[in-house]
Design a protein around this motif. Structure first.
Motif, PDB file in Angstrom:
ATOM      1  N   ARG A 266      46.758  32.069  37.418  1.00 14.54           N
ATOM      2  CA  ARG A 266      45.694  32.894  38.011  1.00 14.54           C
ATOM      3  C   ARG A 266      44.417  32.627  37.224  1.00 14.54           C
ATOM      4  O   ARG A 266      44.434  32.544  35.997  1.00 14.54           O
ATOM      5  CB  ARG A 266      46.055  34.381  37.990  1.00 14.54           C
TER       6      ARG A 266
ATOM      7  N   TRP B 232      52.088  31.843  34.031  1.00 15.20           N
ATOM      8  CA  TRP B 232      53.417  32.446  33.864  1.00 15.20           C
ATOM      9  C   TRP B 232      54.440  31.310  33.828  1.00 15.20           C
ATOM     10  O   TRP B 232      54.452  30.452  34.737  1.00 15.20           O
ATOM     11  CB  TRP B 232      53.718  33.414  35.020  1.00 15.20           C
TER      12      TRP B 232
ATOM     13  N   ALA C  13      49.739  43.420  37.743  1.00 19.41           N
ATOM     14  CA  ALA C  13      48.833  42.366  37.269  1.00 19.41           C
ATOM     15  C   ALA C  13      49.485  41.571  36.144  1.00 19.41           C
ATOM     16  O   ALA C  13      49.389  40.340  36.091  1.00 19.41           O
ATOM     17  CB  ALA C  13      47.517  42.978  36.812  1.00 19.41           C
ATOM     18  N   ALA C  14      50.173  42.272  35.239  1.00 20.89           N
ATOM     19  CA  ALA C  14      50.804  41.594  34.100  1.00 20.89           C
ATOM     20  C   ALA C  14      51.933  40.675  34.563  1.00 20.89           C
ATOM     21  O   ALA C  14      52.185  39.632  33.963  1.00 20.89           O
ATOM     22  CB  ALA C  14      51.325  42.619  33.100  1.00 20.89           C
ATOM     23  N   GLU C  15      52.609  41.049  35.636  1.00 19.08           N
ATOM     24  CA  GLU C  15      53.702  40.220  36.152  1.00 19.08           C
ATOM     25  C   GLU C  15      53.187  39.016  36.931  1.00 19.08           C
ATOM     26  O   GLU C  15      53.970  38.151  37.323  1.00 19.08           O
ATOM     27  CB  GLU C  15      54.596  41.054  37.088  1.00 19.08           C
ATOM     28  N   GLY C  16      51.885  38.974  37.201  1.00 22.76           N
ATOM     29  CA  GLY C  16      51.308  37.818  37.885  1.00 22.76           C
ATOM     30  C   GLY C  16      51.172  37.993  39.388  1.00 22.76           C
ATOM     31  O   GLY C  16      50.863  37.042  40.102  1.00 22.76           O
ATOM     32  N   LEU C  17      51.390  39.198  39.889  1.00 21.76           N
ATOM     33  CA  LEU C  17      51.265  39.413  41.338  1.00 21.76           C
ATOM     34  C   LEU C  17      49.789  39.370  41.742  1.00 21.76           C
ATOM     35  O   LEU C  17      48.917  39.787  40.983  1.00 21.76           O
ATOM     36  CB  LEU C  17      51.851  40.771  41.736  1.00 21.76           C
ATOM     37  N   ASP C  18      49.531  38.896  42.942  1.00 26.03           N
ATOM     38  CA  ASP C  18      48.159  38.982  43.441  1.00 26.03           C
ATOM     39  C   ASP C  18      48.027  40.235  44.308  1.00 26.03           C
ATOM     40  O   ASP C  18      48.948  41.046  44.401  1.00 26.03           O
ATOM     41  CB  ASP C  18      47.736  37.689  44.153  1.00 26.03           C
ATOM     42  N   MET C  19      46.858  40.402  44.918  1.00 26.87           N
ATOM     43  CA  MET C  19      46.602  41.681  45.598  1.00 26.87           C
ATOM     44  C   MET C  19      47.539  41.892  46.795  1.00 26.87           C
ATOM     45  O   MET C  19      48.051  42.997  46.994  1.00 26.87           O
ATOM     46  CB  MET C  19      45.147  41.779  46.033  1.00 26.87           C
ATOM     47  N   ASN C  20      47.790  40.845  47.561  1.00 21.70           N
ATOM     48  CA  ASN C  20      48.696  41.009  48.710  1.00 21.70           C
ATOM     49  C   ASN C  20      50.109  41.401  48.264  1.00 21.70           C
ATOM     50  O   ASN C  20      50.752  42.233  48.898  1.00 21.70           O
ATOM     51  CB  ASN C  20      48.749  39.721  49.537  1.00 21.70           C
ATOM     52  N   GLU C  21      50.554  40.782  47.183  1.00 19.30           N
ATOM     53  CA  GLU C  21      51.898  41.115  46.685  1.00 19.30           C
ATOM     54  C   GLU C  21      51.946  42.538  46.132  1.00 19.30           C
ATOM     55  O   GLU C  21      52.949  43.245  46.266  1.00 19.30           O
ATOM     56  CB  GLU C  21      52.318  40.104  45.609  1.00 19.30           C
TER      57      GLU C  21
ATOM     58  N   PHE D 221      42.816  47.504  41.762  1.00 18.07           N
ATOM     59  CA  PHE D 221      43.569  46.350  41.273  1.00 18.07           C
ATOM     60  C   PHE D 221      42.682  45.295  40.605  1.00 18.07           C
ATOM     61  O   PHE D 221      43.077  44.718  39.582  1.00 18.07           O
ATOM     62  CB  PHE D 221      44.409  45.727  42.394  1.00 18.07           C
TER      63      PHE D 221
ATOM     64  N   LEU E 295      44.041  38.984  32.299  1.00 20.80           N
ATOM     65  CA  LEU E 295      43.676  37.581  32.088  1.00 20.80           C
ATOM     66  C   LEU E 295      43.051  37.369  30.704  1.00 20.80           C
ATOM     67  O   LEU E 295      42.548  38.307  30.096  1.00 20.80           O
ATOM     68  CB  LEU E 295      42.701  37.125  33.188  1.00 20.80           C
ATOM     69  N   GLN E 296      43.104  36.104  30.254  1.00 19.91           N
ATOM     70  CA  GLN E 296      42.581  35.793  28.917  1.00 19.91           C
ATOM     71  C   GLN E 296      41.399  34.833  29.002  1.00 19.91           C
ATOM     72  O   GLN E 296      41.365  33.981  29.881  1.00 19.91           O
ATOM     73  CB  GLN E 296      43.693  35.162  28.067  1.00 19.91           C
TER      74      GLN E 296
ATOM     75  N   GLU F 243      43.654  43.564  37.097  1.00 18.30           N
ATOM     76  CA  GLU F 243      43.831  42.123  37.061  1.00 18.30           C
ATOM     77  C   GLU F 243      42.967  41.497  35.959  1.00 18.30           C
ATOM     78  O   GLU F 243      43.424  40.648  35.202  1.00 18.30           O
ATOM     79  CB  GLU F 243      43.362  41.648  38.431  1.00 18.30           C
ATOM     80  N   THR F 244      41.716  41.973  35.873  1.00 18.30           N
ATOM     81  CA  THR F 244      40.809  41.461  34.847  1.00 18.30           C
ATOM     82  C   THR F 244      41.400  41.662  33.454  1.00 18.30           C
ATOM     83  O   THR F 244      41.339  40.769  32.610  1.00 18.30           O
ATOM     84  CB  THR F 244      39.448  42.176  34.957  1.00 18.30           C
TER      85      THR F 244
END
Lengths: 312, 257
Positions: free
Chosen positions: B180, B170, A264-272, A300, A308-309, A304-305
């Motif tokens: 996101r 990012w 999540a921190a690297e910016g991946l989404d669920m599929n990734e 996940f 985010l900011q 993911e939550t």
């Protein structure tokens, strides 16, 4: 033609029935009067009929304590018959360790005995039990025929409990679900950990809270030392004579938690995140890929939550 | 029995053979072989010209564990001059999932959707010449995703947090340019008795000066508390997002770079 068809259908279904009728439950002796039925390390399939779980029983001076009842009415009946081949004593108490279907859907076979669980477990079984049963019908088929929900009728609490003439200590914990019961038999120093402990089989997480679960494993580890536990029966996977399955489960959960947060921190989404390869050490573990993917689905969104900011 | 089956098969083949060839030549064959495709081309594409195009990548799990949260990623960046991406599911009670207009952003979007049963999930991508390029994938699921009440509808928590937006961008590394965005919304489908449709309807992403980068038209099947993965491309600086639901509730946020 019609007659031929109906004969054919009858044949097919009786064959399916024959193939899906016998769980071949063999009690594994663990200690004096303590037995377990060890399930396959697999997913629910039409060939295993849902026998992927470890259940057990303890024979006391007055009666038998049953720990979890398996995934179907048929499993429960065959379990009861296997117990009767070991002892003629009556069933004193049935315990459901938590509200997942492979642990309580055999309750019907013990309907004449008291069935106990933690309060939250009883609520979970009452509210989600039917949906679980339907899902198992879909996944395993004919093995489930005749299975109906039989909810626990006794509420169990943490602490010492005398049942069937045997001295038990009940541990009310959480993490795998909101209410997980572990059962310790004092005479044999055997700990039935339910699904708080998996051994060399990927843990399942549909109702898991990883933080609570890891804390609970630490507590169980301490309990093992304090009470000189001699046998540990995990909910899934082979039994152990030491605390290694606790460490194994903790390592998996720690890796899973870290991996989802990193993702999540690297910016991946669920599929990734689903596509990420498992670490080398877990690739050959039974159902590790499938359980990882399920866990991504369950856990996940929360990871993911956290990544985010707030903007408003 | 076998003979009967083969006779039947022959009959079917014969029927196919005598069908006017116009169908076979003029209409592309659905690579996902869905019995719903002819309805989809009429209903969703309104009879406009289309091709099945493997350059439209639709990524979703072959087996989705949770029908309420099926991750879908559409990547049409291999096509030039993309005007619109229409995402739909042949077997959902509400077919349209969302429309994405990547005005000045790459043609890439990720989100999660509710699926009622196993279905093809498609992305039809309209290019400047008016042709739809269709990609898709099959998703197996146990179902029930559209007729389960939202978590929001069974608690009052969302009322306090409706349209709360959290984001992250990012700016370096392999995910550079990625945005996101999560929006708190129950996304009620209206398919459950007593719970009317209540869903996010539009999201517009703009640059700092207010020029639109991308626009989204969101339908009920998008999952509760939607999370969108977008690419800002080469646009630098802060971004703005403006959103509205079908009850007129809005949000306006500034997303720092």
């Amino acid at each position: 033609m019609r007659r031929l068809l109906s004969t054919l259908i009858a044949c097919l279904s009786c064959q399916a029935w024959a193939a899906g009728s016998d769980y071949q439950l063999t009690p594994l002796p663990i200690a004096e009067g303590v037995y377990s039925f060890i399930g396959e390390q697999a997913d629910f399939t039409p060939s295993n009929g849902g026998n992927i779980v470890n259940t057990g029983f303890i024979v006391g001076t007055e009666g038998v304590v049953v720990i979890d009842t398996g995934p179907s009415r048929r499993y429960g009946e065959q379990m009861r018959a296997a117990i009767a081949r070991i002892t003629p004593k009556p069933i004193a108490l049935v315990i459901n360790t938590h509200h997942h279907p492979d642990h309580f859907l055999g309750n019907q076979a013990f309907a004449d005995a008291p069935i106990g669980a933690l309060a939250e477990t009883g609520k979970g079984i009452a509210s989600e039990g039917d949906a679980f049963a339907e899902n198992l019908f879909r996944l395993t088929g004919d093995w489930m025929s005749g299975t109906e929900l039989k909810a626990p009728d006794q509420t169990l609490q943490a602490g010492p409990l005398k049942a069937g003439g045997r001295s038990l200590i009940l541990l009310a914990l959480k993490g795998h679900t909101d209410a997980d019961l572990a059962v310790f038999d004092e005479d044999s120093a055997t700990l039935f950990a339910g699904d708080l402990v998996f051994n060399l089989r990927a843990p399942t997480t549909p109702h898991a809270n990883l933080t609570h679960w890891k804390d609970t494993l630490q507590a169980l580890d301490a309990f093992m030392k304090d009470h000189r536990v001699r046998a540990l029966v995990p909910g899934h996977g082979p039994i152990a004579r030491d605390a290694r399955p606790i460490a194994w489960t903790r390592d998996w959960l720690t890796w899973l938690d870290r991996s989802l947060r990193e993702s999540a921190a690297e910016g991946l989404d669920m599929n990734e995140t689903l596509a990420r390869p498992l670490p080398e050490a877990y690739r050959d573990i039974p159902v590790s890929g499938a359980e990882y993917r399920r866990s991504v689905g369950h856990l996940f969104p929360a990871a993911e939550t956290h990544s985010l900011q707030h903007n408003n | 029995m076998i003979k009967l089956a083969s006779t039947l098969a022959c009959a079917i083949l014969l029927t196919t053979a005598v069908t006017p060839p116009v169908l076979a030549t003029e209409r592309p064959t659905d690579p996902l072989d869905s019995p719903r495709w002819s309805d989809m081309e009429k209903g969703m594409l309104s009879g406009a010209p289309y091709v099945f195009d493997t350059r439209v990548r639709v990524d979703a799990p072959g087996t989705a564990e949770n029908p309420l949260n099926v991750p879908i990623t559409i990547d049409a960046t291999a096509l030039a001059d993309v005007k619109e991406i229409l995402v739909f599911a042949d077997f959902n009670p509400i077919l349209e999932i969302l429309r994405f207009y990547p005005d000045a952003a790459p043609a890439y979007i990720g989100f999660r959707a509710k699926l009622q049963q196993s279905t093809p999930v498609r992305a039809a991508v309209r290019t400047g010449d008016g042709v739809w390029h269709v990609g898709g994938t099959l998703v197996n699921t146990v179902g029930g995703g559209c007729t389960a009440p939202s978590m929001g509808s069974t608690s009052s928590e969302w009322q306090k947090r409706l349209n709360e937006v959290t984001t992250r961008t990012w700016n370096e590394g392999p995910m550079s340019g990625r945005l996101r965005m999560r929006i708190i919304h129950p996304m009620d489908t209206g398919l459950i008795a007593g719970i009317p449709p209540f869903h996010l309807e539009s999201v517009v992403l703009s640059d700092e000066a207010g020029h639109p980068l991308a626009r989204l038209e969101v339908s009920q099947p998008v999952s509760e508390n939607p999370v969108f993965t977008l690419s800002r491309g080469s646009t630098t600086g802060a971004l703005q997002a403006h959103g509205r639901d079908n009850n007129g509730n809005t949000f306006n946020v500034r997303i720092p770079q």
